[in-house]
Design an enzyme around this catalytic site. Structure first.
Site, PDB file in Angstrom:
ATOM      1  N   GLU A  12     -11.481  -8.784   2.370  1.00  0.00           N
ATOM      2  CA  GLU A  12     -10.232  -8.476   3.064  1.00  0.00           C
ATOM      3  C   GLU A  12     -10.592  -8.338   4.533  1.00  0.00           C
ATOM      4  O   GLU A  12     -11.404  -7.493   4.912  1.00  0.00           O
ATOM      5  CB  GLU A  12      -9.591  -7.190   2.548  1.00  0.00           C
ATOM      6  CG  GLU A  12      -8.305  -6.872   3.316  1.00  0.00           C
ATOM      7  CD  GLU A  12      -7.533  -5.684   2.770  1.00  0.00           C
ATOM      8  OE1 GLU A  12      -7.649  -5.392   1.567  1.00  0.00           O
ATOM      9  OE2 GLU A  12      -6.829  -5.039   3.562  1.00  0.00           O
TER      10      GLU A  12
ATOM     11  N   ASN B 131       0.856  -1.188   0.000  1.00  0.00           N
ATOM     12  CA  ASN B 131       0.000   0.000   0.000  1.00  0.00           C
ATOM     13  C   ASN B 131       0.897   1.246   0.000  1.00  0.00           C
ATOM     14  O   ASN B 131       1.704   1.430   0.918  1.00  0.00           O
ATOM     15  CB  ASN B 131      -0.885  -0.050   1.254  1.00  0.00           C
ATOM     16  CG  ASN B 131      -1.845   1.117   1.325  1.00  0.00           C
ATOM     17  OD1 ASN B 131      -1.461   2.261   1.095  1.00  0.00           O
ATOM     18  ND2 ASN B 131      -3.081   0.844   1.663  1.00  0.00           N
TER      19      ASN B 131
HETATM   20  N1  PXP Z   1      -6.135  -2.700   3.867  1.00  0.00           N
HETATM   21  C1  PXP Z   1      -7.072  -1.721   3.969  1.00  0.00           C
HETATM   22  C2  PXP Z   1      -8.461  -2.025   3.511  1.00  0.00           C
HETATM   23  C3  PXP Z   1      -6.737  -0.439   4.448  1.00  0.00           C
HETATM   24  O1  PXP Z   1      -7.680   0.507   4.546  1.00  0.00           O
HETATM   25  C4  PXP Z   1      -5.395  -0.187   4.800  1.00  0.00           C
HETATM   26  C5  PXP Z   1      -5.010   1.172   5.262  1.00  0.00           C
HETATM   27  O2  PXP Z   1      -5.089   2.066   4.209  1.00  0.00           O
HETATM   28  C6  PXP Z   1      -4.462  -1.220   4.663  1.00  0.00           C
HETATM   29  C7  PXP Z   1      -4.862  -2.479   4.212  1.00  0.00           C
HETATM   30  C8  PXP Z   1      -3.023  -1.024   5.018  1.00  0.00           C
HETATM   31  O3  PXP Z   1      -2.915  -0.740   6.388  1.00  0.00           O
HETATM   32  P1  PXP Z   1      -1.517  -0.357   6.994  1.00  0.00           P
HETATM   33  O4  PXP Z   1      -1.095   0.935   6.362  1.00  0.00           O
HETATM   34  O5  PXP Z   1      -1.808  -0.238   8.453  1.00  0.00           O
HETATM   35  O6  PXP Z   1      -0.569  -1.462   6.655  1.00  0.00           O
END
Ligand code: PXP
Length: 258
Positions: A161, A7
């Site tokens: 997810e 991400n």
């Molecule tokens: N998955 C989802 C659906 C999210 O909203 C986020 C945060 O944007 C993430 C994964 C990734 O989270 P993190 O930045 O805490 O790894």
């Protein structure tokens, strides 16, 4: 092996901290999340995730247009069901859209989708239909509970997810309890034919618990990788997470033997 979606939102957050109001392309706004995506894929990430928030606080429209072109693996666009964002998604056509709840005041996504109210579900059903019609796979970000899993299956999503935030924030017995909720939700979702992913708050330590759940096919990780990248570089931060994910099959084989 569990696939890794990196991400890149927090790379965009850093850029926006300095360049949010800049109208021209000089000086070049940095750091560039597109470059981060390129490096992450070269370092072994199977996909790139970006969240186009309604307030455009980090990732902006230009980013998702470019990501749509440069990402070779899976381009996963996180988004709310707001009309403006849905239209952008239909134009960019990511490989997957992950529908998440969104509240303006939150610092980051705070929970899974609310799938209890009929109105909410009807709205999501309409958005899922429109995305699916454009061959965009749809994943729903849900809390690890049975009702949410069943609602996601009823909505004919392709995947869920599972929100791992509560697990990430818990310690000791509470963390084990959260992990068990994730495991049950993952088993039920897989049993209903949904692909199962996990994300939020995962890092180089707590990922160990997730590796032991064979139904989880992919994790989406942002903050911990971007933070670690500050000190070791982006490629190395991705490689280190990949190395941890590579343990997964060995752990599962071991579990089967015992
Ligand atoms: N998955 C989802 C659906 C999210 O909203 C986020 C945060 O944007 C993430 C994964 C990734 O989270 P993190 O930045 O805490 O790894």
């Amino acid at each position: 092996m569990i696939a890794l979606g990196v991400n890149i939102d927090h790379v965009a957050t850093l850029r926006q901290a300095r360049y949010r109001d800049q109208k021209s392309s000089f000086p070049a706004p940095e750091p560039d999340p597109i470059e981060a995506a390129r490096i992450a894929e070269k370092a072994g990430a199977e996909g790139i995730t970006a969240h186009l928030r309604e307030d455009r606080r980090h990732v902006i429209d230009r980013d998702i247009r470019h990501l749509g072109r440069v990402v070779h693996g899976k381009f996963n666009l996180e988004m709310s069901a707001a009309e403006d964002v849905v239209r952008r998604a239909l134009l960019v056509r990511p490989d997957q859209a992950t529908l998440v709840p969104e509240r303006r005041a939150e610092v980051t996504t705070e929970g899974g989708l609310s799938l209890k109210s009929g109105r909410n579900k009807e709205k999501l059903a309409r958005v899922i239909k429109r995305l699916s019609a454009r061959h965009i796979a749809v994943s729903l970000f849900i809390d690890p509970d049975s009702a949410a899993v069943r609602a996601a299956a009823a909505l004919e999503a392709d995947a869920v997810e599972i929100h791992t935030g509560s697990y990430a924030n818990a310690r000791g017995r509470a963390a084990r309890r959260e992990l068990s909720r994730i495991r049950h939700a993952a088993e039920e979702a897989a049993g209903l034919g949904l692909a199962v992913y996990a994300g939020h708050g995962l890092n180089y330590v707590n990922i160990a618990g997730i590796l032991a759940i064979p139904e989880i096919a992919e994790v989406n990780i942002g903050h911990s990788i971007v933070s670690h990248a500050m000190f070791v570089g982006f490629a190395q931060a991705v490689r280190e997470m990949k190395a941890l994910l590579a343990w997964a099959p060995k752990r599962q084989n071991q579990a089967k033997r015992t």
